[in-house]
Design a protein around this motif. Sequence first.
Motif, short mmCIF file in Angstrom:
data_model
loop_
_atom_site.label_atom_id
_atom_site.label_comp_id
_atom_site.label_asym_id
_atom_site.label_seq_id
_atom_site.Cartn_x
_atom_site.Cartn_y
_atom_site.Cartn_z
N UNK A 184 0.98 -0.95 0.08
CA UNK A 184 0.18 0.15 0.11
C UNK A 184 1.02 0.98 0.05
N UNK A 185 1.87 1.49 0.36
CA UNK A 185 2.92 2.33 -0.34
C UNK A 185 3.58 2.67 -1.44
N UNK A 186 3.71 1.65 -1.60
CA UNK A 186 4.45 2.32 -2.94
C UNK A 186 2.96 2.62 -3.87
N UNK A 187 3.23 3.47 -4.93
CA UNK A 187 2.74 4.30 -6.05
C UNK A 187 2.71 4.36 -7.52
N UNK A 188 1.72 4.90 -7.76
CA UNK A 188 0.74 4.38 -9.47
C UNK A 188 2.39 5.20 -9.84
N UNK A 189 2.68 4.01 -10.79
CA UNK A 189 4.12 5.00 -11.88
C UNK A 189 3.17 5.43 -13.22
N UNK A 190 3.35 6.89 -13.33
CA UNK A 190 3.17 7.80 -14.43
C UNK A 190 4.05 7.93 -15.35
N UNK A 191 3.54 7.47 -16.55
CA UNK A 191 4.37 7.70 -18.05
C UNK A 191 4.31 7.38 -18.72
N UNK A 192 5.22 6.27 -19.89
CA UNK A 192 5.60 5.46 -20.24
C UNK A 192 6.96 5.18 -20.89
N UNK A 193 7.27 4.01 -20.28
CA UNK A 193 8.48 3.73 -20.57
C UNK A 193 8.79 2.37 -20.78
N UNK A 194 8.24 1.47 -22.05
CA UNK A 194 8.34 0.86 -21.90
C UNK A 194 9.44 0.06 -22.24
N UNK A 195 10.82 -1.52 -21.94
CA UNK A 195 11.71 -1.56 -21.76
C UNK A 195 12.86 -1.45 -21.07
N UNK A 196 12.32 0.40 -20.21
CA UNK A 196 13.27 0.55 -19.31
C UNK A 196 13.84 -0.51 -18.31
N UNK A 214 10.74 -3.39 -17.89
CA UNK A 214 8.93 -2.72 -18.33
C UNK A 214 8.51 -3.25 -19.07
N UNK A 215 7.75 -4.31 -19.42
CA UNK A 215 7.08 -4.95 -20.52
C UNK A 215 6.07 -4.01 -20.50
N UNK A 216 5.21 -3.84 -19.71
CA UNK A 216 3.67 -2.34 -20.07
C UNK A 216 3.79 -2.35 -18.74
N UNK A 217 2.99 -0.55 -18.65
CA UNK A 217 2.50 0.39 -17.22
C UNK A 217 0.83 0.49 -17.87
N UNK A 218 -0.29 -0.47 -16.74
CA UNK A 218 -1.44 -0.60 -16.36
C UNK A 218 -1.78 0.73 -16.64
N UNK A 219 -3.22 0.45 -16.53
CA UNK A 219 -3.79 1.50 -16.66
C UNK A 219 -4.20 2.00 -14.70
N UNK A 220 -3.98 1.47 -14.21
CA UNK A 220 -3.71 1.64 -12.68
C UNK A 220 -1.98 1.59 -12.18
N UNK A 221 -1.62 2.08 -13.24
CA UNK A 221 -0.34 2.53 -12.85
C UNK A 221 1.07 1.53 -12.19
N UNK A 222 0.97 -0.04 -12.15
CA UNK A 222 0.87 -1.15 -11.67
C UNK A 222 2.04 -1.55 -12.93
#
Length: 275
Positions: free
Chosen positions: A130-142, A187-195
């Motif tokens: 619950x402390x982890x933040x949603x990821x914002x942006x698109x950094x596929x393959x980073x 990172x393969x995919x950034x989901x809509x919920x930021x996971x």
Amino acid sequence: MLTGKIQSLQVARFTPFGAYLKVGEEEVLLPNKFVTESLKIGDFLEVFLYTDSLDRPVATTQKPLGEIGEILALNIVSIQDNGCFLDLGIDKDIFMPSKNPKRFQIGQSVVVVLTNDKQNRLIAKLGIKERLLPFKGSLKYKKVTILPFETTPLGIGCVVNQKYYGLLYKNQIYSPLQIGKQSSAYIQKVRSDGKLDLSLKAFEDLNKEKERLLQIIKDKQNLELDFNSPPQEIYTICQMSKKSFKTLINALLKESKIIIVQSSQDPQRKSICLS
């Protein structure tokens, strides 16, 4: 007085018990065992602040395995009725509260966050998700740093770069992954919920894997595998996860490099050959 941090503090005075260091308008004791003969009033030194068994702030020159706010894996050294003590790399072990401590074992590695309780004591806490933040942006393959901390029905949950939640799906894991052992992923995919959906292989590696799979098909002439083959059978023959296998086969089909035909060995299955 903030405990749980490494700080550069100045020596204010000496007593029979050790050296007192300035912390703003306050002072904290550095016990004699950490006081060197060359240390003198006015000197600065790096120390870690924590609380002793009587909840008094105290300094040490020992380097802890982590500081307040960090998420890390620590080993359990003892188990009590209300929690466990973990090895923090200094003389005093750190307490991890738990309603059910008997589910843990001495020597087990647990992923925790270091924080202060209401009495300003440094403690370790579970429930980091619950402390982890949603990821914002698109950094596929980073490329990212991951710390696996939980096993779920879908795969292994990881802390990504100390901030975000990422998931390695079961069929994406082709070699053992240890809870609490830091490693790298992509990172393969950034989901809509930021996971984040993660992969253990880089995009460039996937191209190499595609060529390797094509060579396996060429060598065997007919590769007796299909999308319904068990993951272990795919790994035994191709040394890759079932998810990677399906992804690469679909890519090779789109490139018209292979075709799927009826298996000559089992009428219920398909096989793969060069087009």
